[in-house]
Design a protein around this motif. Structure first.
Motif, PDB file in Angstrom:
ATOM      1  N   LEU A 273       0.777  -1.050   0.114  1.00  0.00           N
ATOM      2  CA  LEU A 273      -0.077  -0.102   0.141  1.00  0.00           C
ATOM      3  C   LEU A 273       0.980   1.304   0.195  1.00  0.00           C
ATOM      4  O   LEU A 273       0.631   2.189  -0.649  1.00  0.00           O
ATOM      5  CB  LEU A 273      -0.889   0.028   1.045  1.00  0.00           C
ATOM      6  CG  LEU A 273      -1.868   1.097   1.239  1.00  0.00           C
ATOM      7  CD1 LEU A 273      -2.736   1.261   0.166  1.00  0.00           C
ATOM      8  CD2 LEU A 273      -2.588   1.376   2.599  1.00  0.00           C
ATOM      9  N   LYS A 274       1.828   1.292   0.788  1.00  0.00           N
ATOM     10  CA  LYS A 274       2.899   2.368   0.979  1.00  0.00           C
ATOM     11  C   LYS A 274       3.632   2.521  -0.225  1.00  0.00           C
ATOM     12  O   LYS A 274       3.661   3.622  -0.867  1.00  0.00           O
ATOM     13  CB  LYS A 274       3.605   2.132   1.919  1.00  0.00           C
ATOM     14  CG  LYS A 274       3.007   2.516   3.251  1.00  0.00           C
ATOM     15  CD  LYS A 274       3.759   2.223   4.733  1.00  0.00           C
ATOM     16  CE  LYS A 274       3.107   2.453   5.846  1.00  0.00           C
ATOM     17  NZ  LYS A 274       3.743   1.963   7.014  1.00  0.00           N
TER      18      LYS A 274
ATOM     19  N   GLN B  59       1.379   6.755  -4.283  1.00  0.00           N
ATOM     20  CA  GLN B  59       1.382   7.921  -5.249  1.00  0.00           C
ATOM     21  C   GLN B  59       0.377   7.515  -6.217  1.00  0.00           C
ATOM     22  O   GLN B  59      -0.369   8.448  -6.860  1.00  0.00           O
ATOM     23  CB  GLN B  59       2.679   8.232  -5.648  1.00  0.00           C
ATOM     24  CG  GLN B  59       2.549   9.443  -6.397  1.00  0.00           C
ATOM     25  CD  GLN B  59       3.877   9.978  -6.953  1.00  0.00           C
ATOM     26  OE1 GLN B  59       5.090   9.232  -6.475  1.00  0.00           O
ATOM     27  NE2 GLN B  59       4.005  11.089  -7.568  1.00  0.00           N
ATOM     28  N   LYS B  60       0.563   6.226  -6.900  1.00  0.00           N
ATOM     29  CA  LYS B  60      -0.313   5.866  -8.083  1.00  0.00           C
ATOM     30  C   LYS B  60      -1.726   5.773  -7.605  1.00  0.00           C
ATOM     31  O   LYS B  60      -2.501   6.295  -8.474  1.00  0.00           O
ATOM     32  CB  LYS B  60       0.271   4.339  -8.359  1.00  0.00           C
ATOM     33  CG  LYS B  60      -0.709   4.170  -9.596  1.00  0.00           C
ATOM     34  CD  LYS B  60      -0.110   2.593 -10.165  1.00  0.00           C
ATOM     35  CE  LYS B  60       1.082   1.935  -9.636  1.00  0.00           C
ATOM     36  NZ  LYS B  60       1.366   0.807 -10.053  1.00  0.00           N
ATOM     37  N   LEU B  61      -2.185   5.373  -6.473  1.00  0.00           N
ATOM     38  CA  LEU B  61      -3.622   5.384  -6.179  1.00  0.00           C
ATOM     39  C   LEU B  61      -4.202   6.703  -5.811  1.00  0.00           C
ATOM     40  O   LEU B  61      -5.057   6.905  -6.159  1.00  0.00           O
ATOM     41  CB  LEU B  61      -3.649   4.330  -4.765  1.00  0.00           C
ATOM     42  CG  LEU B  61      -3.428   3.034  -4.729  1.00  0.00           C
ATOM     43  CD1 LEU B  61      -3.504   2.312  -3.671  1.00  0.00           C
ATOM     44  CD2 LEU B  61      -4.626   2.682  -5.670  1.00  0.00           C
ATOM     45  N   SER B  62      -3.292   7.647  -5.338  1.00  0.00           N
ATOM     46  CA  SER B  62      -3.592   9.053  -4.934  1.00  0.00           C
ATOM     47  C   SER B  62      -4.039   9.536  -6.092  1.00  0.00           C
ATOM     48  O   SER B  62      -5.021  10.250  -6.511  1.00  0.00           O
ATOM     49  CB  SER B  62      -2.628   9.783  -4.354  1.00  0.00           C
ATOM     50  OG  SER B  62      -3.008  11.112  -4.205  1.00  0.00           O
ATOM     51  N   ILE B  63      -3.098   9.381  -7.351  1.00  0.00           N
ATOM     52  CA  ILE B  63      -3.324  10.011  -8.782  1.00  0.00           C
ATOM     53  C   ILE B  63      -4.784   9.600  -9.454  1.00  0.00           C
ATOM     54  O   ILE B  63      -5.472  10.217  -9.992  1.00  0.00           O
ATOM     55  CB  ILE B  63      -2.261   9.661  -9.708  1.00  0.00           C
ATOM     56  CG1 ILE B  63      -0.877  10.444  -9.249  1.00  0.00           C
ATOM     57  CG2 ILE B  63      -2.312  10.057 -11.243  1.00  0.00           C
ATOM     58  CD1 ILE B  63       0.326   9.983 -10.120  1.00  0.00           C
ATOM     59  N   PHE B  64      -5.059   8.251  -9.262  1.00  0.00           N
ATOM     60  CA  PHE B  64      -6.158   7.623  -9.773  1.00  0.00           C
ATOM     61  C   PHE B  64      -7.344   8.349  -9.039  1.00  0.00           C
ATOM     62  O   PHE B  64      -8.216   8.395  -9.400  1.00  0.00           O
ATOM     63  CB  PHE B  64      -5.978   5.942  -9.589  1.00  0.00           C
ATOM     64  CG  PHE B  64      -5.103   5.510 -10.615  1.00  0.00           C
ATOM     65  CD1 PHE B  64      -4.905   5.870 -11.851  1.00  0.00           C
ATOM     66  CD2 PHE B  64      -4.611   4.404 -10.233  1.00  0.00           C
ATOM     67  CE1 PHE B  64      -4.096   5.348 -12.656  1.00  0.00           C
ATOM     68  CE2 PHE B  64      -3.585   3.648 -11.014  1.00  0.00           C
ATOM     69  CZ  PHE B  64      -3.353   4.102 -12.410  1.00  0.00           C
ATOM     70  N   ASN B  65      -7.239   8.218  -7.794  1.00  0.00           N
ATOM     71  CA  ASN B  65      -8.555   8.740  -6.877  1.00  0.00           C
ATOM     72  C   ASN B  65      -8.662  10.310  -7.267  1.00  0.00           C
ATOM     73  O   ASN B  65      -9.883  10.411  -7.394  1.00  0.00           O
ATOM     74  CB  ASN B  65      -8.166   8.486  -5.347  1.00  0.00           C
ATOM     75  CG  ASN B  65      -8.193   7.231  -4.914  1.00  0.00           C
ATOM     76  OD1 ASN B  65      -9.057   6.477  -5.552  1.00  0.00           O
ATOM     77  ND2 ASN B  65      -7.345   6.690  -3.860  1.00  0.00           N
ATOM     78  N   TRP B  66      -7.657  11.070  -7.443  1.00  0.00           N
ATOM     79  CA  TRP B  66      -8.016  12.356  -7.586  1.00  0.00           C
ATOM     80  C   TRP B  66      -8.275  12.572  -9.223  1.00  0.00           C
ATOM     81  O   TRP B  66      -9.409  13.406  -9.279  1.00  0.00           O
ATOM     82  CB  TRP B  66      -6.896  13.333  -7.094  1.00  0.00           C
ATOM     83  CG  TRP B  66      -6.578  13.403  -5.903  1.00  0.00           C
ATOM     84  CD1 TRP B  66      -5.790  13.006  -5.101  1.00  0.00           C
ATOM     85  CD2 TRP B  66      -7.380  14.181  -5.184  1.00  0.00           C
ATOM     86  NE1 TRP B  66      -5.854  13.476  -3.765  1.00  0.00           N
ATOM     87  CE2 TRP B  66      -6.879  14.390  -3.668  1.00  0.00           C
ATOM     88  CE3 TRP B  66      -8.567  15.292  -5.389  1.00  0.00           C
ATOM     89  CZ2 TRP B  66      -7.601  15.038  -2.660  1.00  0.00           C
ATOM     90  CZ3 TRP B  66      -9.208  15.912  -4.299  1.00  0.00           C
ATOM     91  CH2 TRP B  66      -8.599  15.601  -2.991  1.00  0.00           C
TER      92      TRP B  66
END
Length: 144
Positions: free
Chosen positions: A112-113, A117-124
């Motif tokens: 997860l850590k 960053q990749k998940l944050s980009i997809f979420n935003w």
């Protein structure tokens, strides 16, 4: 029939609109322990699957409404609306795929850590696509 289609369309839009909170759920995700993390990830994966069903219903009901009950919107509006729905489906699918990969990892906390960053980009990206879709969908004459 019109009221039933409107109900399905609005219900799907509200469900899809609930994805606006997804970027804000990431911070508490990093403080979860392993057992809590597994439950949280399973919940988000199910939530993403439900989001895909909502997108399909939104596409079908919106197409029905445009086809039967509306003046024809501009071609640019139609193409941009479809493109936004497909982009939403893609980003939700990428979020779901990454969370599934994290769930299957031997050390989900570390995975997860590593993917934060990749998940944050997809979420935003999903957040922005939903807001733009909301603006475009509520203004069918925006491109005239």
């Amino acid at each position: 029939m019109y009221q039933a289609i409107i109900f399905i369309h609005v219900l799907s839009a509200v469900l899809l609109g609930s994805f606006l909170i997804l970027p804000f759920l990431m911070k508490p995700l990093f403080t979860c322990r392993r057992e809590e993390l597994h439950g949280f990830l399973r919940g988000i994966i199910s939530y993403c699957r439900t989001g895909h069903y909502a997108l399909v219903l939104l596409l079908l009901s919106g197409s029905w409404l445009v086809w039967h009950y509306s003046r024809s919107p501009s071609l640019l509006w139609t193409v941009s609306a479809l493109a936004l729905l497909f982009l939403l489906g893609a980003t939700i699918g990428m979020i779901q795929r990454n969370f599934k990969r994290i769930l299957r990892a031997e050390a989900p906390e570390d995975s997860l850590k590593a993917n934060a960053q990749k998940l944050s980009i997809f979420n935003w990206s999903t957040f922005i696509f939903i807001l733009v879709a909301l603006i475009i969908m509520t203004n069918t004459r925006i491109f005239e």
